[in-house]
Design a protein around this motif. Structure first.
Motif: not given
Ligand SMILES: Nc1nc2c(c(=O)[nH]1)N(C=O)[C@@H](CNc1ccc(C(=O)N[C@@H](CCC(=O)O)C(=O)O)cc1)CN2
Ligand SMILES: Nc1ncnc2c1ncn2[C@@H]1O[C@H](COP(=O)(O)OP(=O)(O)OP(=O)(O)O)[C@@H](O)[C@H]1O
Length: 203
Positions: A28-32, A34, A65
């Motif tokens: 659920t971490m935002h890709p940016d 990550w 991720q």
């Protein structure tokens, strides 16, 4: 207190619960975020002399991720990646665009949806390996690790030819935890690298 005490069933269940929540937190971490944390983690590894001196390094292709180490794969080192064959991992050389390789083979998708080296690409033997970067869902401050539950690294690292090789668990800082459940076969890693630093395991 001996946390390996208690029944196997209790530990299996505790590991399964921890796995689910750690996987959810990571995915659920935002890709940016990550990307940013992965880049910071790579910088931490690069500034560690144990990494700088290692010529042959085992790593992994990031899925779900996991911290992405791929910016490092351009460095002038010999990189090895796993191919799962039944219950074992076979290690093959791979480099971006086949740089420095006698022949470039495309990656394949393995049993768990993870990119894997082509079966015909050059294999690496344990004797060549200087450092192992180990994927994990979490590591504790003593170096114990929680993975996806396949036991691949536990089995590999307990084999005589791999025992004693430097092992660094790769996790984001939130997954460096005080204590994980331990099974009798779990062996501690030598250290952990996160985006905030490299931590050699407590004794
Ligand atoms: N990027 C990456 N590559 C890797 C690993 C890894 O952790 N990360 N591995 C590290 O070993 C090996 C693959 N291990 C895996 C083990 C289990 C599952 C898996 O999907 N398990 C099921 C259920 C398992 C269970 O709880 O019984 C699942 O998660 O749905 C995936 C990969 C080799 N390559
Ligand atoms: N040294 C070993 N020899 C034989 N079997 C083992 C060994 N280590 C672990 N296993 C088996 O592997 C299974 C999974 O172990 P565990 O739950 O510790 O996996 P994990 O470390 O989370 O997974 P992975 O290494 O795939 O990321 C266990 O049920 C155990 O039976």
């Amino acid at each position: 207190m001996d946390l390996t005490a208690g029944s196997q069933a209790d530990r299996d269940q505790e590991k399964a619960i921890r796995r689910r929540s750690l996987l959810k937190a990571r995915q659920t971490m935002h890709p940016d975020l990550w990307r940013e944390k992965s880049d910071r983690l790579c910088a931490r590894l690069q500034s560690w002399e144990g990494f700088a001196q290692a010529r042959t390094v085992l790593a992994y292709f990031s899925v779900r991720q996991e911290p992405d180490l791929s910016p490092l794969f351009h460095l002038p080192k010999r990189w090895g990646f796993p191919r799962c064959v039944e219950k074992e991992m076979v290690w093959h050389r791979w480099s971006p665009n086949g740089a420095g390789m006698p022949r470039a083979y495309p990656l394949q998708t393995g049993a768990f949806g993870i990119p894997e080296p082509h079966p015909l690409s050059l294999q690496l033997s344990p004797a060549e390996v200087d450092l192992i970067l180990v994927p994990a869902l979490a590591c504790d401050v003593q170096g114990y690790r929680l993975g996806y539950g396949g036991g691949f690294y536990d089995r590999m690292l307990s084999a005589p030819q791999w025992r004693g090789k430097p092992t660094i668990g790769i996790v984001f800082e939130y997954a460096r935890v005080p204590r994980l459940p331990r099974d009798p076969w779990d062996r501690p890693l030598h250290g952990i690298c996160t985006e905030t630093g490299l931590f050699l395991a407590d004794g």
